[in-house]
Design a protein around this motif. Sequence first.
Motif, PDB file in Angstrom:
ATOM      1  N   PHE A 374      13.683  -4.667  -1.090  1.00  0.00           N
ATOM      2  CA  PHE A 374      13.394  -5.439  -2.301  1.00  0.00           C
ATOM      3  C   PHE A 374      11.882  -5.488  -2.547  1.00  0.00           C
ATOM      4  CE2 PHE A 374      12.591  -9.366  -4.654  1.00  0.00           C
ATOM      5  CZ  PHE A 374      13.438  -9.201  -5.740  1.00  0.00           C
ATOM      6  N   ALA A 375      11.120  -5.745  -1.503  1.00  0.00           N
ATOM      7  CA  ALA A 375       9.663  -5.813  -1.648  1.00  0.00           C
ATOM      8  C   ALA A 375       9.099  -4.456  -2.087  1.00  0.00           C
ATOM      9  CB  ALA A 375       9.029  -6.246  -0.329  1.00  0.00           C
ATOM     10  N   LEU A 376       9.662  -3.389  -1.538  1.00  0.00           N
ATOM     11  CA  LEU A 376       9.226  -2.044  -1.929  1.00  0.00           C
ATOM     12  C   LEU A 376       9.481  -1.817  -3.421  1.00  0.00           C
ATOM     13  CD1 LEU A 376       8.448   0.974  -1.105  1.00  0.00           C
ATOM     14  CD2 LEU A 376      10.897   1.352  -0.788  1.00  0.00           C
ATOM     15  N   LEU A 377      10.703  -2.159  -3.861  1.00  0.00           N
ATOM     16  CA  LEU A 377      11.061  -1.904  -5.262  1.00  0.00           C
ATOM     17  C   LEU A 377      10.248  -2.782  -6.213  1.00  0.00           C
ATOM     18  CD1 LEU A 377      14.973  -1.554  -5.128  1.00  0.00           C
ATOM     19  CD2 LEU A 377      13.231   0.211  -4.845  1.00  0.00           C
ATOM     20  N   CYS A 378       9.766  -3.924  -5.733  1.00  0.00           N
ATOM     21  CA  CYS A 378       8.993  -4.851  -6.594  1.00  0.00           C
ATOM     22  C   CYS A 378       7.490  -4.670  -6.437  1.00  0.00           C
ATOM     23  CB  CYS A 378       9.349  -6.291  -6.280  1.00  0.00           C
ATOM     24  SG  CYS A 378      11.029  -6.718  -6.651  1.00  0.00           S
ATOM     25  N   ASP A 379       7.024  -3.667  -5.752  1.00  0.00           N
ATOM     26  CA  ASP A 379       5.582  -3.377  -5.591  1.00  0.00           C
ATOM     27  C   ASP A 379       4.821  -4.494  -4.888  1.00  0.00           C
ATOM     28  OD1 ASP A 379       6.311  -1.421  -7.569  1.00  0.00           O
ATOM     29  OD2 ASP A 379       5.734  -2.848  -9.136  1.00  0.00           O
ATOM     30  N   VAL A 380       5.437  -5.107  -3.894  1.00  0.00           N
ATOM     31  CA  VAL A 380       4.712  -6.170  -3.186  1.00  0.00           C
ATOM     32  C   VAL A 380       3.539  -5.552  -2.402  1.00  0.00           C
ATOM     33  CG1 VAL A 380       4.900  -7.910  -1.343  1.00  0.00           C
ATOM     34  CG2 VAL A 380       6.701  -7.721  -3.085  1.00  0.00           C
ATOM     35  N   ALA A 381       2.425  -6.257  -2.407  1.00  0.00           N
ATOM     36  CA  ALA A 381       1.228  -5.769  -1.705  1.00  0.00           C
ATOM     37  C   ALA A 381       1.490  -5.738  -0.195  1.00  0.00           C
ATOM     38  CB  ALA A 381       0.057  -6.702  -1.995  1.00  0.00           C
ATOM     39  N   PRO A 382       1.117  -4.653   0.494  1.00  0.00           N
ATOM     40  CA  PRO A 382       1.383  -4.567   1.936  1.00  0.00           C
ATOM     41  C   PRO A 382       0.871  -5.770   2.714  1.00  0.00           C
ATOM     42  CG  PRO A 382       0.597  -2.450   1.116  1.00  0.00           C
ATOM     43  CD  PRO A 382       0.534  -3.408  -0.045  1.00  0.00           C
ATOM     44  N   ALA A 383      -0.328  -6.241   2.378  1.00  0.00           N
ATOM     45  CA  ALA A 383      -0.887  -7.338   3.178  1.00  0.00           C
ATOM     46  C   ALA A 383      -0.018  -8.591   3.069  1.00  0.00           C
ATOM     47  CB  ALA A 383      -2.313  -7.645   2.731  1.00  0.00           C
ATOM     48  N   ALA A 384       0.521  -8.838   1.867  1.00  0.00           N
ATOM     49  CA  ALA A 384       1.347 -10.033   1.675  1.00  0.00           C
ATOM     50  C   ALA A 384       2.643  -9.914   2.471  1.00  0.00           C
ATOM     51  CB  ALA A 384       1.656 -10.208   0.187  1.00  0.00           C
ATOM     52  N   LEU A 385       3.245  -8.733   2.430  1.00  0.00           N
ATOM     53  CA  LEU A 385       4.517  -8.548   3.132  1.00  0.00           C
ATOM     54  C   LEU A 385       4.313  -8.552   4.655  1.00  0.00           C
ATOM     55  CD1 LEU A 385       7.537  -8.102   2.429  1.00  0.00           C
ATOM     56  CD2 LEU A 385       7.160  -5.685   2.913  1.00  0.00           C
ATOM     57  N   THR A 405       6.357  -2.351   8.810  1.00  0.00           N
ATOM     58  CA  THR A 405       6.310  -2.927   7.470  1.00  0.00           C
ATOM     59  C   THR A 405       5.513  -2.029   6.523  1.00  0.00           C
ATOM     60  OG1 THR A 405       6.290  -5.085   8.550  1.00  0.00           O
ATOM     61  CG2 THR A 405       5.868  -5.052   6.186  1.00  0.00           C
ATOM     62  N   LEU A 406       4.274  -1.775   6.910  1.00  0.00           N
ATOM     63  CA  LEU A 406       3.418  -0.988   6.012  1.00  0.00           C
ATOM     64  C   LEU A 406       3.867   0.460   5.932  1.00  0.00           C
ATOM     65  CD1 LEU A 406      -0.361  -1.305   5.593  1.00  0.00           C
ATOM     66  CD2 LEU A 406       0.588   0.971   5.964  1.00  0.00           C
ATOM     67  N   GLY A 407       4.240   1.022   7.082  1.00  0.00           N
ATOM     68  CA  GLY A 407       4.586   2.438   7.116  1.00  0.00           C
ATOM     69  C   GLY A 407       6.025   2.705   6.719  1.00  0.00           C
ATOM     70  N   MET A 408       6.945   2.085   7.472  1.00  0.00           N
ATOM     71  CA  MET A 408       8.352   2.446   7.254  1.00  0.00           C
ATOM     72  C   MET A 408       8.896   1.809   5.977  1.00  0.00           C
ATOM     73  SD  MET A 408      11.408   3.008   9.833  1.00  0.00           S
ATOM     74  CE  MET A 408      11.060   1.849  11.059  1.00  0.00           C
ATOM     75  N   VAL A 409       8.634   0.513   5.754  1.00  0.00           N
ATOM     76  CA  VAL A 409       9.213  -0.171   4.587  1.00  0.00           C
ATOM     77  C   VAL A 409       8.474   0.206   3.303  1.00  0.00           C
ATOM     78  CG1 VAL A 409       9.387  -2.447   3.484  1.00  0.00           C
ATOM     79  CG2 VAL A 409      10.253  -2.122   5.796  1.00  0.00           C
ATOM     80  N   LEU A 410       7.152   0.092   3.312  1.00  0.00           N
ATOM     81  CA  LEU A 410       6.409   0.223   2.048  1.00  0.00           C
ATOM     82  C   LEU A 410       5.837   1.613   1.808  1.00  0.00           C
ATOM     83  CD1 LEU A 410       4.531  -3.226   1.872  1.00  0.00           C
ATOM     84  CD2 LEU A 410       6.607  -2.514   0.662  1.00  0.00           C
ATOM     85  N   HIS A 411       6.044   2.539   2.750  1.00  0.00           N
ATOM     86  CA  HIS A 411       5.513   3.892   2.588  1.00  0.00           C
ATOM     87  C   HIS A 411       4.002   3.832   2.287  1.00  0.00           C
ATOM     88  CE1 HIS A 411       6.664   8.095   2.356  1.00  0.00           C
ATOM     89  NE2 HIS A 411       5.936   8.261   1.271  1.00  0.00           N
ATOM     90  N   GLY A 412       3.373   2.761   2.798  1.00  0.00           N
ATOM     91  CA  GLY A 412       1.965   2.525   2.480  1.00  0.00           C
ATOM     92  C   GLY A 412       1.041   3.545   3.113  1.00  0.00           C
ATOM     93  N   ASP A 413       1.524   4.240   4.168  1.00  0.00           N
ATOM     94  CA  ASP A 413       0.674   5.239   4.825  1.00  0.00           C
ATOM     95  C   ASP A 413       0.886   6.627   4.222  1.00  0.00           C
ATOM     96  OD1 ASP A 413       3.123   5.998   5.831  1.00  0.00           O
ATOM     97  OD2 ASP A 413       2.761   5.285   7.864  1.00  0.00           O
TER      98      ASP A 413
END
Length: 516
Positions: A374-385, A405-413
């Motif tokens: 859900f956080a990924l689909l809603c563009d939640v900021a990595p730091a907040a999540l 969180t940052l890597g696997m969930v948010l694809h932030g890396d």
Amino acid sequence: SCPLILVLGDQLSHSLSSLRDAPDGAVVALCEVAEEGRYVPHHPQKIALILAAMRHFAGELRAKGWRVHYSALDAPDNVQTLIGEAERLAALYGCDEVRVTRPGEWRLWQAMQERRDAALPWRLVEDDRFYVTPDAFADWARGRSTLRLEGFYREMRRHTGLLMEGDSPLGGRWNFDHDNREPLPEHLEAPEPPCHRRDATTREVLVLVAEHFGDHFGALEGFHWPVTRRQSLVDLRHFIANLLPHFGRYQDAISDDQPFLFHSRLSAALNLGLLAPQEVCAAVEAAYQDGKAPLNAAEGFIRQILGWREYVRGLYWTRMPSYKRANYLDGQRGLPDFYWSGDTELRCLKRAIEMTRDNAYAHHIQRLMVTGNFALLCDVAPAALCDWYLAVYADACEWVELPNTLGMVLHGDGGLMGSKPYCASGKYLDRMSDHCQRCRYDPKRSTEENACPLNSLYWRFIERHADRLADNPRMKPILGNLARMSDARRTALRKRAEAFLATLDTEPAYGQGAHS
Ligand code: FAD
Ligand code: DLZ
């Protein structure tokens, strides 16, 4: 003169490197400090677990003959930070250095490193309670263009010999994931977790935590974490005897009313040092060899510990501190308020958050595919999540929380950890859980008023990141589906998603976490 050996709340192992070869007269310090309880608002059960486990461990050290100083949270002279309290105690006991095993967070590691040449020097020793040290992981990673789990895991299997037959994996395959994706059958109930006796020490801590941290998200009532090695071994035996046989098969299942299913709940005991990963993997391998668990369960479980757990730790130490600032998909939204209350009509999120509140636990698929997705689909900021995940789970330590969180969930890396974002629509939740039957939203609809919001959010997400994901072969079929959609359908999906997002109350968007 002698060292002050600082033992942190997640270093409760008698084999700890800092305790080895200590000279006579060394003072071992365990310090309860408010700063560690508040730098993110940790769940009261998590704080109670750590403080109760620290107090029991201090008792065990004393019984073994160690000279132990224990700083209680409410001691009047406690300065309430780990660094400050250790330095105060070193002065008090006339110690000439502070010795500590590598902490589990960059934040503390850096603060300690900076004091290596101080008048009272800090000396860090490697934490060898893992299969792999950060240096050995860096050697493995050097020169590789991608750092996928699979290659690392195979090397670990060969290296340890776990579930191996010579050079080949037992059963002829490295991975039995295919057998491990069943939803829960309607009437199957997992056994209740063991209920540990709360002795006077644990009861005292629960009162203390209610008094000092009662304002944090999370209920204390259901506390049943193991706070000693003995209790942790009870949980390990319970897992092997009663849960492991079903672990693989239902590893990905989600239930509306069973929070633990066939998961082990061993992560907290492992991360605090009450159990060693080696003994847990050996017990699982033995259960397989004794015919008490099928290979898909044993392999699935061992992969989590020998593979994922070691792999994310290696990534953390080789990529920090820049890893924490990564934000490949440019998420800027604050965390939806309901993450702190469960007050949402999306049944899957409501239940995952309520279970988190009640147990300081959610299993992996809830973390990844419910609150994470859900956080990924809603563009939640990595730091907040990341701050949320670090706060709310009893097992949360940054070395394991951040890459997940940052890597696997948010694809932030940008794909260092996962070859594609783990994004999913309502259809996935409908297949793997029984939430949708009790939800006001319909997972089979996408644009109507009663449509599951995950469906339109999913397509908005794909559209928003189409350019970034275009070169990813695993995303091609999904991007093809989007391309074949009519303009009218796309517009309707986008509108529905935006209308839903407009109803979300969120914390102010922020680019930096509270403790960055
Ligand atoms: P089981 O399902 O029984 O798995 C067995 C063990 O394997 C766990 O105890 C754990 O030690 C290990 N393991 C499983 N998955 C992972 C993984 N992805 N990474 C590392 N180790 C794993 N785990 C933590 O220990 N601390 C965290 O702070 C943490 N944060 C997470 C945040 C997110 C967003 C996600 C998606 C996962 C996170 N995990 C974390 C990984 C995993 O979800 C938990 O380890 C697991 O849910 C703990 O429950 P369990 O002991 O019943 O696990
Ligand atoms: C998480 C935590 C909490 C809540 N309290 C303490 C504490 O009072 N004393 C302590 O030594 N450790 C605590 N911890 C665990 C630390 O935060 C942890 O050791 C670091 O974050 C490094 O992993």
